[in-house]
Write an enzyme that holds these catalytic residues in place. Structure first.
Site, PDB file in Angstrom:
ATOM      1  N   GLU A 101       0.825  -1.223   0.000  1.00 10.63           N
ATOM      2  CA  GLU A 101       0.000   0.000   0.000  1.00 10.63           C
ATOM      3  C   GLU A 101       0.859   1.272   0.000  1.00 10.63           C
ATOM      4  OE1 GLU A 101      -3.811   0.062   1.890  1.00 10.63           O
ATOM      5  OE2 GLU A 101      -3.861  -2.133   1.920  1.00 10.63           O
TER       6      GLU A 101
HETATM    7  N1  COS Z   1      -5.885  12.579  -3.422  1.00 11.27           N
HETATM    8  C1  COS Z   1      -6.452  13.206  -4.467  1.00 11.27           C
HETATM    9  N2  COS Z   1      -5.791  13.464  -5.604  1.00 11.27           N
HETATM   10  C2  COS Z   1      -4.509  13.089  -5.681  1.00 11.27           C
HETATM   11  C3  COS Z   1      -3.841  12.456  -4.625  1.00 11.27           C
HETATM   12  C4  COS Z   1      -4.585  12.204  -3.446  1.00 11.27           C
HETATM   13  N3  COS Z   1      -4.025  11.607  -2.391  1.00 11.27           N
HETATM   14  N4  COS Z   1      -2.571  12.197  -4.979  1.00 11.27           N
HETATM   15  C5  COS Z   1      -2.429  12.669  -6.227  1.00 11.27           C
HETATM   16  N5  COS Z   1      -3.593  13.208  -6.645  1.00 11.27           N
HETATM   17  C6  COS Z   1      -3.866  13.846  -7.925  1.00 11.27           C
HETATM   18  C7  COS Z   1      -2.967  15.072  -8.116  1.00 11.27           C
HETATM   19  O1  COS Z   1      -3.564  16.236  -7.565  1.00 11.27           O
HETATM   20  C8  COS Z   1      -2.865  15.134  -9.609  1.00 11.27           C
HETATM   21  O2  COS Z   1      -4.038  15.720 -10.162  1.00 11.27           O
HETATM   22  P1  COS Z   1      -3.941  17.007 -11.137  1.00 11.27           P
HETATM   23  O3  COS Z   1      -3.138  16.515 -12.313  1.00 11.27           O
HETATM   24  O4  COS Z   1      -5.359  17.316 -11.466  1.00 11.27           O
HETATM   25  O5  COS Z   1      -3.249  18.043 -10.343  1.00 11.27           O
HETATM   26  C9  COS Z   1      -2.869  13.691 -10.058  1.00 11.27           C
HETATM   27  O6  COS Z   1      -3.489  12.962  -8.986  1.00 11.27           O
HETATM   28  C10 COS Z   1      -1.473  13.156 -10.277  1.00 11.27           C
HETATM   29  O7  COS Z   1      -0.743  13.383  -9.092  1.00 11.27           O
HETATM   30  P2  COS Z   1       0.848  13.286  -9.022  1.00 11.27           P
HETATM   31  O8  COS Z   1       1.437  14.068 -10.148  1.00 11.27           O
HETATM   32  O9  COS Z   1       1.260  13.621  -7.632  1.00 11.27           O
HETATM   33  O10 COS Z   1       1.054  11.727  -9.329  1.00 11.27           O
HETATM   34  P3  COS Z   1       2.371  10.884  -9.410  1.00 11.27           P
HETATM   35  O11 COS Z   1       2.317  10.063 -10.642  1.00 11.27           O
HETATM   36  O12 COS Z   1       3.565  11.752  -9.177  1.00 11.27           O
HETATM   37  O13 COS Z   1       2.211   9.862  -8.171  1.00 11.27           O
HETATM   38  C11 COS Z   1       2.317   9.064  -5.920  1.00 11.27           C
HETATM   39  C12 COS Z   1       2.015  10.239  -6.859  1.00 11.27           C
HETATM   40  C13 COS Z   1       3.793   8.727  -5.888  1.00 11.27           C
HETATM   41  C14 COS Z   1       1.880   9.564  -4.532  1.00 11.27           C
HETATM   42  C15 COS Z   1       1.492   7.839  -6.349  1.00 11.27           C
HETATM   43  O14 COS Z   1       1.955   7.297  -7.550  1.00 11.27           O
HETATM   44  C16 COS Z   1       1.479   6.732  -5.301  1.00 11.27           C
HETATM   45  O15 COS Z   1       0.771   6.831  -4.292  1.00 11.27           O
HETATM   46  N6  COS Z   1       2.258   5.674  -5.525  1.00 11.27           N
HETATM   47  C17 COS Z   1       2.222   4.492  -4.663  1.00 11.27           C
HETATM   48  C18 COS Z   1       1.111   3.621  -5.072  1.00 11.27           C
HETATM   49  C19 COS Z   1       0.788   2.617  -4.039  1.00 11.27           C
HETATM   50  O16 COS Z   1       0.566   2.913  -2.878  1.00 11.27           O
HETATM   51  N7  COS Z   1       0.726   1.385  -4.462  1.00 11.27           N
HETATM   52  C20 COS Z   1       0.416   0.330  -3.566  1.00 11.27           C
HETATM   53  C21 COS Z   1      -0.352  -0.701  -4.244  1.00 11.27           C
HETATM   54  S1  COS Z   1      -2.027  -0.532  -4.157  1.00 11.27           S
HETATM   55  S2  COS Z   1      -2.437  -1.653  -2.623  1.00 11.27           S
END
Ligand code: COS
Length: 380
Positions: A361
């Site tokens: 996660e």
């Molecule tokens: N809530 C709402 N919106 C979100 C958000 C959140 N927590 N996190 C990102 N967003 C939105 C951003 O605002 C952005 O939207 P806009 O383009 O309209 O501004 C969009 O999503 C993309 O965000 P960002 O550019 O930050 O995305 P990234 O590709 O850089 O990824 C992380 C961000 C690293 C935080 C994400 O890829 C992540 O959580 N990775 C881990 C995934 C994970 O936990 N996997 C586990 C397996 S699932 S059990």
């Protein structure tokens, strides 16, 4: 200390503890060795309604508040972290349905869990783990249907799930904004699962690939609008991460209890080792870390319960609890010495189980990235 819960919730917690002590703790030790999915344990857990604790009351579930759920999940993780993982993974998959699903989708999915089912959340792919938006699975419109092709990996509950939430690209050129979420029932033609992963820990949970080959699903299976899949997935993970923290707290608490119990009986230099300051300081630090993690989990869930922003706090709770679960399990092994390293004693399993909490996660590196971004947005 424990979570502050109502008297009614305390009774429920006592029942869950009794169930875990009688039906889970010892039995899972055996299944940890064989790596088999302990269906008979889960059948009993589903029978007593553990798959319905987070399902809202209007959809037939218990609709328990977040803190009560955390107390129950901690108890499950204390007995066996694989057991906790299986039970909580279904709620991870239900969350996007509750967030953006139609009334019909919510009723259908909730009913599956209330009836005693499992669910899987399908975001991760071979090239989309931490970089979650790099999803390669495609969902191509064909008349009133979508046709999905792709492969998800490391999906908890996949071989036994009654439904799957799948994140797929409906528009490659839009990148993140081209991802959409789908609710897929088990048995859908073109859907299959891969081999059961032979994992280092949480071996009583079942994990595999989900494979989609020309899998046709109706448009009505889409969750929310096209292009909102990534944000739905991120919101889902925000909500679930504090719960991951409480699973880690369960492992740390168990490690602490095992170490304390052992230290009272093991004698060195003429007295039980619990009377040596070196051991007392270790036990104190284990307790400080476990309690701090528990209170971080409680704080993040209280914010969530009260409709306040909680993304940063949820990431802190998951990250800190995952890190300290590994540290506390290591310390428990150290206190048990040679016995701690032996499979005859429970603490080596706790370390193997704890490690995944720094990975799944969202790795703790990703949590730190989320926390740092939030910290940089803070006003003075
Ligand atoms: N809530 C709402 N919106 C979100 C958000 C959140 N927590 N996190 C990102 N967003 C939105 C951003 O605002 C952005 O939207 P806009 O383009 O309209 O501004 C969009 O999503 C993309 O965000 P960002 O550019 O930050 O995305 P990234 O590709 O850089 O990824 C992380 C961000 C690293 C935080 C994400 O890829 C992540 O959580 N990775 C881990 C995934 C994970 O936990 N996997 C586990 C397996 S699932 S059990």
């Amino acid at each position: 200390m424990a979570y502050i819960i109502s008297d009614e919730a305390k009774d429920l917690l006592a029942d869950v503890k009794k169930f875990c002590d009688k039906e889970v703790r010892q039995q899972c030790k055996e299944y940890d060795i064989s790596g088999e999915f302990p269906k008979e344990i889960y059948d009993k857990a589903l029978e007593i309604g553990l798959s319905a604790i987070e399902v809202p009351q209007q959809y037939g579930g218990l609709g328990l508040d977040h803190i009560t759920c955390a107390a129950l999940f901690e108890e499950m993780a204390k007995a066996d972290a694989g057991f906790y993982t299986t039970m909580s993974a279904s709620f991870l998959a239900l969350t996007p349905v509750l967030l953006v699903g139609t009334e019909e989708q919510k009723k259908w999915a909730c009913n599956k869990l209330v009836e005693g089912g499992y669910a899987s959340f399908g975001l991760t792919e071979p090239m989309a783990g931490s970089d979650a938006s790099n999803v390669k699975t495609t969902a191509v419109k064909d008349g009133d249907d979508y046709i999905l092709n792709g492969r998800k990996c490391f999906i908890t509950n996949a071989p036994v799930a009654d439904f799957y939430v799948i994140i797929a690209s409906t528009n490659k050129s839009k990148g993140v904004a081209g991802l959409s979420a789908f609710l897929v029932p088990k048995g859908t033609k073109g859907l299959s699962t891969g081999k059961h992963e032979n994992k280092m820990g949480i071996r009583t949970s079942i994990t595999s690939d989900v494979i989609m080959e020309d899998m046709r699903i109706p448009q009505s299976a889409r969750l929310g609008r096209e292009g909102t899949g990534f944000i739905t997935a991120m919101k889902t993970l925000d909500m679930s991460r504090a719960y991951v923290g409480c699973g880690a707290v369960g492992i740390a608490q168990r490690a602490l209890e095992e170490a304390v119990e052992y230290s009272k009986t093991r004698v060195t230099f003429g007295k039980p080792i619990c009377q040596h300051e070196a051991i007392q300081f270790m036990i104190a630090d284990m307790d400080i870390k476990t309690e701090t993690a528990r209170q971080m989990v409680a704080h993040a869930l209280t914010l969530q319960q009260n409709g306040k922003p909680f993304s940063r706090e949820s990431a802190i709770a998951k990250c800190y609890a995952g890190d300290i679960a590994v540290e506390v399990a290591l310390d428990a092994i150290q206190i048990l010495g040679g016995y701690g390293y032996s499979k005859e004693y429970p603490v080596e399993k706790l370390l193997r189980d704890a490690k995944i909490f720094q990975i799944y996660e969202g790795t703790n590196q990703i949590q730190r990235a989320v926390i740092a971004k939030a910290a940089m947005r803070m006003r003075k």
